[in-house]
Design an enzyme around this catalytic site. Structure first.
Site, PDB file in Angstrom:
ATOM      1  N   SER A 129       0.825  -1.210   0.000  1.00 12.41           N
ATOM      2  CA  SER A 129       0.000   0.000   0.000  1.00 12.41           C
ATOM      3  C   SER A 129       0.856   1.256   0.000  1.00 12.41           C
ATOM      4  O   SER A 129       1.941   1.282   0.562  1.00 12.41           O
ATOM      5  CB  SER A 129      -0.887   0.010   1.239  1.00 12.41           C
ATOM      6  OG  SER A 129      -1.584   1.227   1.300  1.00 12.41           O
ATOM      7  N   LYS A 184      -4.784  -6.199   4.106  1.00 10.93           N
ATOM      8  CA  LYS A 184      -4.713  -5.108   3.115  1.00 10.93           C
ATOM      9  C   LYS A 184      -6.130  -4.681   2.710  1.00 10.93           C
ATOM     10  O   LYS A 184      -6.411  -3.487   2.541  1.00 10.93           O
ATOM     11  CB  LYS A 184      -3.916  -5.581   1.888  1.00 10.93           C
ATOM     12  CG  LYS A 184      -3.992  -4.650   0.675  1.00 10.93           C
ATOM     13  CD  LYS A 184      -3.382  -3.294   0.979  1.00 10.93           C
ATOM     14  CE  LYS A 184      -3.181  -2.371  -0.201  1.00 10.93           C
ATOM     15  NZ  LYS A 184      -4.108  -2.302  -1.252  1.00 10.93           N
ATOM     16  N   HIS A 187      -7.529  -2.601   5.432  1.00  5.57           N
ATOM     17  CA  HIS A 187      -6.880  -1.285   5.302  1.00  5.57           C
ATOM     18  C   HIS A 187      -7.651  -0.421   4.293  1.00  5.57           C
ATOM     19  O   HIS A 187      -7.964   0.736   4.559  1.00  5.57           O
ATOM     20  CB  HIS A 187      -5.426  -1.469   4.864  1.00  5.57           C
ATOM     21  CG  HIS A 187      -4.818  -0.237   4.267  1.00  5.57           C
ATOM     22  ND1 HIS A 187      -5.079   0.153   2.971  1.00  5.57           N
ATOM     23  CD2 HIS A 187      -3.987   0.696   4.777  1.00  5.57           C
ATOM     24  CE1 HIS A 187      -4.435   1.289   2.724  1.00  5.57           C
ATOM     25  NE2 HIS A 187      -3.768   1.629   3.802  1.00  5.57           N
ATOM     26  N   ASN A 188      -7.954  -0.989   3.150  1.00  7.99           N
ATOM     27  CA  ASN A 188      -8.665  -0.212   2.124  1.00  7.99           C
ATOM     28  C   ASN A 188     -10.063   0.172   2.588  1.00  7.99           C
ATOM     29  O   ASN A 188     -10.529   1.276   2.318  1.00  7.99           O
ATOM     30  CB  ASN A 188      -8.763  -0.998   0.820  1.00  7.99           C
ATOM     31  CG  ASN A 188      -7.449  -1.030   0.074  1.00  7.99           C
ATOM     32  OD1 ASN A 188      -6.386  -0.938   0.688  1.00  7.99           O
ATOM     33  ND2 ASN A 188      -7.492  -1.156  -1.227  1.00  7.99           N
ATOM     34  N   GLU A 191      -9.786   2.981   4.862  1.00  8.58           N
ATOM     35  CA  GLU A 191      -9.503   4.175   4.041  1.00  8.58           C
ATOM     36  C   GLU A 191     -10.833   4.776   3.533  1.00  8.58           C
ATOM     37  O   GLU A 191     -11.024   5.996   3.598  1.00  8.58           O
ATOM     38  CB  GLU A 191      -8.610   3.728   2.891  1.00  8.58           C
ATOM     39  CG  GLU A 191      -8.209   4.782   1.905  1.00  8.58           C
ATOM     40  CD  GLU A 191      -7.379   4.139   0.781  1.00  8.58           C
ATOM     41  OE1 GLU A 191      -6.436   3.365   1.052  1.00  8.58           O
ATOM     42  OE2 GLU A 191      -7.695   4.410  -0.395  1.00  8.58           O
TER      43      GLU A 191
END
Ligand code: 2AM
Length: 483
Positions: A129, A184, A187-188, A191
């Site tokens: 990332s 991941k 994480h997105n 976000e």
């Protein structure tokens, strides 16, 4: 040139930048790309004069690697990854590692780890990332897969990863098979949530408080110097100050229809599968969907009227309320994200290190922030922490923000301002801290129409009862089940 430390397939921008990053840290990299002209373009262009070996076939790539060989794929997620795995397997030897650094969906990584391990090789699926810039200067790297592969790639990955101020790399082992790509993905999703929360505070500042772009720019500048310090607040500060050619704020001219590539959606689907109330990210994904219905909204705006926003309180005080509401909502969003990871760890048998995950996100990636340092501390203090909201630091923060948060949500709602993420965060907080929700009535309804049975507060858990509510139905209950 001596043999390469690692091979990389896929010379799009992310792939090229990772190669340059590895090379700048003293590693020799062999490269290959399906369209082989790109290999020569790269080696004679951005890669000129560097320890990069251009190869024109997979055989040549593999022949140029030190053993045990490490081959990293930076190709489009989906079939191209499977295709390259198929092509590489016959060329590699037991103990060699295939690494997928693309944005793969974690169930694919679970499947591929098993498949590649069955062939005697090792597999890593890793989140990378930080975009193009991060890939070049130091991304956040979240590897999972075959545990034995970690020691082999660790020196390279930790060398090229972003570093926090004390030098600790934003890269650590996440867990078995699909754990890296799962983390991941979360994480997105986080976000998406952070971005939506910021957008809602912007809309309140603009439409309720009537602030100018200069004023908003200055507020975000100030926020970025305090506990909200983060990459997303920083870029928002700069975006708000950016002028179009005619001197007007560019952001005013940008169409309000959001795009999405699907990782937020995957996160929400995973939360539904695991039964975790990931309400804030859910709202953030739906917020993008609602924004995308631009023409329909424009039409509806001519028919459906609400209050005209009007604020006559203390603006300075309210801006501070907004700051606290944003911080409190962010705590809820991350608490929900870690709840999802905790459940997934149980469902998929991963041994996740939550403090390590916060550290990996602390630098290099889009959600990097001072806040993540606090999350790392919370899990360092108590690795078994059941929920971030119960950590002493975050508990104090959320309780001391509560009044401000309620003022912001109620004022925005009274004035007809759309705040799906800020409001769902507060609603989650009020549900989570409530020891008695109205689900007793819900269970009664289910038993009434479907004989689904219920448990009683005056009986041990696990005993199920059915009532003949109308006197007409029988005493037969349906079996209890939970999806
Ligand atoms: P290309 O340069 O030959 O298109 C990002 O798109 C990277 O993925 C590029 O290196 C691209 O290779 C590669 N890629 C995309 N689709 C692919 C496919 N079906 N097979 C192999 N590589 C592919």
């Amino acid at each position: 040139m001596s043999k390469a430390d690692i091979g990389l397939i896929g010379l799009a921008v992310m792939g090229e930048n990772l190669v340059l990053n590895m090379e700048s840290h003293g590693f020799t990299v062999a490269v290959y790309n399906r369209t082989v002209e790109k290999v020569d373009n790269f080696v004679n262009g951005r890669g000129k004069g560097k320890n990069i070996i251009g190869t024109h076939s997979l055989e040549e790539l593999v022949a140029n690697l030190k053993k045990p060989r490490k081959v990293m794929l930076m190709v489009k997620a989906g079939k191209p990854v499977d295709d390259f795995i198929e092509l590489l397997i016959p060329l590699l030897e037991p103990g060699d590692v295939i690494i997928d650094g693309g944005n793969s969906h974690f169930p694919d990584t679970i499947r591929r780890t098993k498949y590649v391990e069955e062939k005697g090789l090792l597999y890593i699926g890793t989140g990378v990332s930080g975009g193009e810039e991060g890939a070049l200067r130091g991304p956040s790297i979240m590897p999972g897969g075959s545990p034995k592969a970690w020691e082999l790639v660790k020196p390279i990955f930790q060398a090229i990863a972003a570093k926090v101020s004390d030098g600790t790399p934003c890269c650590d082992w996440v867990g078995e098979n699909g754990a890296g790509h799962f983390v991941k993905m979360v994480h997105n999703g986080i976000e998406y949530g952070d971005m939506q929360l910021i957008c809602e505070t912007y809309q309140i500042m603009k439409d309720l408080l009537g602030l100018s772009y200069e004023e908003m720019h200055n507020i975000f500048k100030e926020w970025n110097e305090g506990e909200l310090e983060s990459y997303l607040i920083e870029i928002t500060r700069d975006i708000l100050a950016y002028k179009d050619d005619d001197g007007q704020p560019l952001v005013e001219k940008i169409l309000d229809a959001a795009g999405q590539k699907g990782t937020g959606k995957w996160t929400v689907i995973a939360s539904l599968d695991s039964g975790i109330p990931l309400t804030l990210i859910g709202e953030a994904v739906y917020a993008r969907s609602l924004s995308a219905l631009k023409a329909e909204r424009v039409y509806a705006s001519t028919i459906l009227h609400g209050p005209t926003p009007k604020f006559d309180g203390d603006k300075k005080q309210f801006i501070e309320d907004l700051r606290k509401a944003l911080y409190a909502s962010k705590i809820v969003s991350y608490a929900q994200g870690f709840m999802l990871m905790r459940q997934a760890a149980k469902d998929y048998g991963w041994n996740l290190n939550y403090g390590g995950i916060a550290l990996m996100w602390r630098g290099g990636c889009i959600i990097r922030s001072a806040f993540l340092g606090k999350i790392k501390e919370a899990f360092d203090n108590n690795p078994e922490l059941p929920n971030l909201l119960l950590d002493p630091f975050f508990k104090e923060k959320i309780l001391s923000s509560q009044e401000s948060w309620r003022r912001v949500v109620s004022t925005a709602i009274t004035n007809g301002i759309w705040i799906p993420a800020l409001s769902t965060a507060l609603n989650f907080f009020d549900g989570y801290r409530n020891g008695r929700l109205p689900a007793n009535l819900l269970q009664a309804q289910r038993d009434y129409f479907g004989a689904h049975t219920y448990e009683r507060v005056d009986r041990p858990r696990g005993e199920f009862f059915h009532t003949n509510w109308t006197g007409r139905g029988g005493t037969t209950s349906s079996t209890t089940y939970n999806v």
